[in-house]
Scaffold this motif. Structure first.
Motif, PDB file in Angstrom:
ATOM      1  N   TYR A  76       0.849  -1.188   0.000  1.00 18.60           N
ATOM      2  CA  TYR A  76       0.000   0.000   0.000  1.00 18.60           C
ATOM      3  C   TYR A  76       0.883   1.236   0.000  1.00 18.60           C
ATOM      4  O   TYR A  76       1.700   1.420   0.902  1.00 18.60           O
ATOM      5  N   LEU A  77       0.700   2.067  -1.007  1.00 14.75           N
ATOM      6  CA  LEU A  77       1.477   3.302  -1.163  1.00 14.75           C
ATOM      7  C   LEU A  77       0.495   4.466  -1.263  1.00 14.75           C
ATOM      8  O   LEU A  77       0.060   4.841  -2.353  1.00 14.75           O
ATOM      9  N   PRO A  78       0.103   5.060  -0.133  1.00 20.00           N
ATOM     10  CA  PRO A  78      -0.907   6.108  -0.151  1.00 20.00           C
ATOM     11  C   PRO A  78      -0.437   7.426  -0.766  1.00 20.00           C
ATOM     12  O   PRO A  78      -1.248   8.177  -1.299  1.00 20.00           O
ATOM     13  N   ASP A  79       0.855   7.700  -0.721  1.00 20.66           N
ATOM     14  CA  ASP A  79       1.379   8.942  -1.277  1.00 20.66           C
ATOM     15  C   ASP A  79       1.433   8.833  -2.803  1.00 20.66           C
ATOM     16  O   ASP A  79       2.064   7.922  -3.350  1.00 20.66           O
ATOM     17  N   ALA A  80       0.776   9.770  -3.490  1.00 23.61           N
ATOM     18  CA  ALA A  80       0.677   9.720  -4.960  1.00 23.61           C
ATOM     19  C   ALA A  80       2.047   9.732  -5.630  1.00 23.61           C
ATOM     20  O   ALA A  80       2.289   8.972  -6.571  1.00 23.61           O
ATOM     21  N   THR A  81       2.946  10.559  -5.135  1.00 28.30           N
ATOM     22  CA  THR A  81       4.285  10.635  -5.736  1.00 28.30           C
ATOM     23  C   THR A  81       5.034   9.326  -5.540  1.00 28.30           C
ATOM     24  O   THR A  81       5.660   8.813  -6.478  1.00 28.30           O
ATOM     25  N   ALA A  82       4.976   8.755  -4.348  1.00 30.62           N
ATOM     26  CA  ALA A  82       5.656   7.487  -4.074  1.00 30.62           C
ATOM     27  C   ALA A  82       5.084   6.377  -4.945  1.00 30.62           C
ATOM     28  O   ALA A  82       5.828   5.540  -5.466  1.00 30.62           O
ATOM     29  N   TRP A  83       3.764   6.340  -5.113  1.00 30.39           N
ATOM     30  CA  TRP A  83       3.129   5.321  -5.951  1.00 30.39           C
ATOM     31  C   TRP A  83       3.557   5.482  -7.407  1.00 30.39           C
ATOM     32  O   TRP A  83       3.906   4.506  -8.066  1.00 30.39           O
ATOM     33  N   GLN A  84       3.537   6.704  -7.901  1.00 34.01           N
ATOM     34  CA  GLN A  84       3.942   6.951  -9.289  1.00 34.01           C
ATOM     35  C   GLN A  84       5.409   6.575  -9.502  1.00 34.01           C
ATOM     36  O   GLN A  84       5.765   5.978 -10.523  1.00 34.01           O
ATOM     37  N   GLN A  85       6.258   6.901  -8.547  1.00 32.06           N
ATOM     38  CA  GLN A  85       7.670   6.537  -8.663  1.00 32.06           C
ATOM     39  C   GLN A  85       7.855   5.022  -8.644  1.00 32.06           C
ATOM     40  O   GLN A  85       8.647   4.478  -9.414  1.00 32.06           O
ATOM     41  N   PRO A 115       9.099 -13.481 -12.401  1.00 31.44           N
ATOM     42  CA  PRO A 115       9.439 -14.572 -13.322  1.00 31.44           C
ATOM     43  C   PRO A 115       8.888 -15.941 -12.918  1.00 31.44           C
ATOM     44  O   PRO A 115       8.783 -16.823 -13.771  1.00 31.44           O
ATOM     45  N   ASP A 116       8.508 -16.128 -11.661  1.00 25.86           N
ATOM     46  CA  ASP A 116       7.923 -17.396 -11.222  1.00 25.86           C
ATOM     47  C   ASP A 116       6.398 -17.404 -11.320  1.00 25.86           C
ATOM     48  O   ASP A 116       5.758 -18.397 -10.991  1.00 25.86           O
ATOM     49  N   GLY A 117       5.808 -16.278 -11.723  1.00 21.89           N
ATOM     50  CA  GLY A 117       4.355 -16.207 -11.845  1.00 21.89           C
ATOM     51  C   GLY A 117       3.642 -15.674 -10.616  1.00 21.89           C
ATOM     52  O   GLY A 117       2.420 -15.576 -10.604  1.00 21.89           O
ATOM     53  N   TYR A 118       4.384 -15.319  -9.569  1.00 21.91           N
ATOM     54  CA  TYR A 118       3.770 -14.705  -8.392  1.00 21.91           C
ATOM     55  C   TYR A 118       3.550 -13.233  -8.681  1.00 21.91           C
ATOM     56  O   TYR A 118       4.328 -12.601  -9.401  1.00 21.91           O
ATOM     57  N   ARG A 119       2.520 -12.691  -8.107  1.00 20.81           N
ATOM     58  CA  ARG A 119       2.147 -11.315  -8.420  1.00 20.81           C
ATOM     59  C   ARG A 119       2.346 -10.372  -7.236  1.00 20.81           C
ATOM     60  O   ARG A 119       2.162 -10.752  -6.076  1.00 20.81           O
ATOM     61  N   VAL A 120       2.696  -9.133  -7.584  1.00 27.17           N
ATOM     62  CA  VAL A 120       2.882  -8.051  -6.619  1.00 27.17           C
ATOM     63  C   VAL A 120       1.986  -6.905  -7.055  1.00 27.17           C
ATOM     64  O   VAL A 120       2.019  -6.495  -8.224  1.00 27.17           O
ATOM     65  N   VAL A 121       1.187  -6.407  -6.118  1.00 26.32           N
ATOM     66  CA  VAL A 121       0.301  -5.276  -6.380  1.00 26.32           C
ATOM     67  C   VAL A 121       0.886  -4.051  -5.706  1.00 26.32           C
ATOM     68  O   VAL A 121       1.224  -4.076  -4.520  1.00 26.32           O
ATOM     69  N   LEU A 122       1.009  -2.976  -6.467  1.00 28.75           N
ATOM     70  CA  LEU A 122       1.360  -1.674  -5.907  1.00 28.75           C
ATOM     71  C   LEU A 122       0.052  -0.895  -5.860  1.00 28.75           C
ATOM     72  O   LEU A 122      -0.464  -0.449  -6.894  1.00 28.75           O
ATOM     73  N   GLN A 123      -0.498  -0.796  -4.660  1.00 26.00           N
ATOM     74  CA  GLN A 123      -1.835  -0.240  -4.462  1.00 26.00           C
ATOM     75  C   GLN A 123      -1.736   1.199  -3.983  1.00 26.00           C
ATOM     76  O   GLN A 123      -1.101   1.484  -2.968  1.00 26.00           O
ATOM     77  N   HIS A 124      -2.361   2.103  -4.732  1.00 22.68           N
ATOM     78  CA  HIS A 124      -2.369   3.513  -4.365  1.00 22.68           C
ATOM     79  C   HIS A 124      -3.550   3.753  -3.421  1.00 22.68           C
ATOM     80  O   HIS A 124      -4.615   4.213  -3.820  1.00 22.68           O
ATOM     81  N   ALA A 125      -3.341   3.401  -2.160  1.00 26.00           N
ATOM     82  CA  ALA A 125      -4.392   3.534  -1.164  1.00 26.00           C
ATOM     83  C   ALA A 125      -3.781   3.412   0.225  1.00 26.00           C
ATOM     84  O   ALA A 125      -2.670   2.933   0.386  1.00 26.00           O
TER      85      ALA A 125
END
Length: 129
Positions: A76-85, A115-125
């Motif tokens: 969870y990356l609530p800061d808009a600039t941090a999420w965009q970066q 590369p192994d098919g596991y997923r990472v979500v960068l959530q702007h919230a």
């Protein structure tokens, strides 16, 4: 003292995972080992964070790929600039967003597949319990 969380999982290719987590997500290599009782490993994270990831490869054994598209790590990356970066860094490192299996994650986030098919979500919230 805050407990630390280690998320550990096997892989068949440590070298392939390194660019995703180091160059894309901006993690640092916190430690590594070779042939420790037949295992090689790599720990990645941020030195002051209460968590880190460990990837291991057992020599002579094949690890299964991700069981499903719903096996996620969510940051969870609530800061808009941090999420965009963060999302720009992933894309600059050559990782293209994928559609999330659960469309909830596409509303305010971007999902990337390692590369192994596991997923990472960068959530702007903000994470709210």
């Amino acid at each position: 003292m805050v407990p630390k969380l280690r998320v550990a999982r096997p892989t068949n290719n440590l070298a392939a995972l390194l660019p995703f987590y180091r160059d894309g997500l901006g993690f640092e290599v916190l430690g590594s080992f070779e042939d420790h009782a037949g295992f090689d490993g790599l720990m990645l994270g941020h030195p002051q964070a209460p968590y880190h990831l460990e990837f291991t490869h057992e020599r002579g054994h094949l690890a299964a790929a991700a069981p499903s598209a719903e096996h996620l790590l969510v940051f969870y990356l609530p800061d808009a600039t941090a999420w965009q970066q963060a999302t720009a860094r992933m894309q600059s490192a050559g990782f293209v967003p994928v559609l999330a299996h659960n469309p909830y994650w596409d509303v305010r986030g971007l999902t990337f597949e390692d590369p192994d098919g596991y997923r990472v979500v960068l959530q702007h919230a903000v994470w709210e319990v």
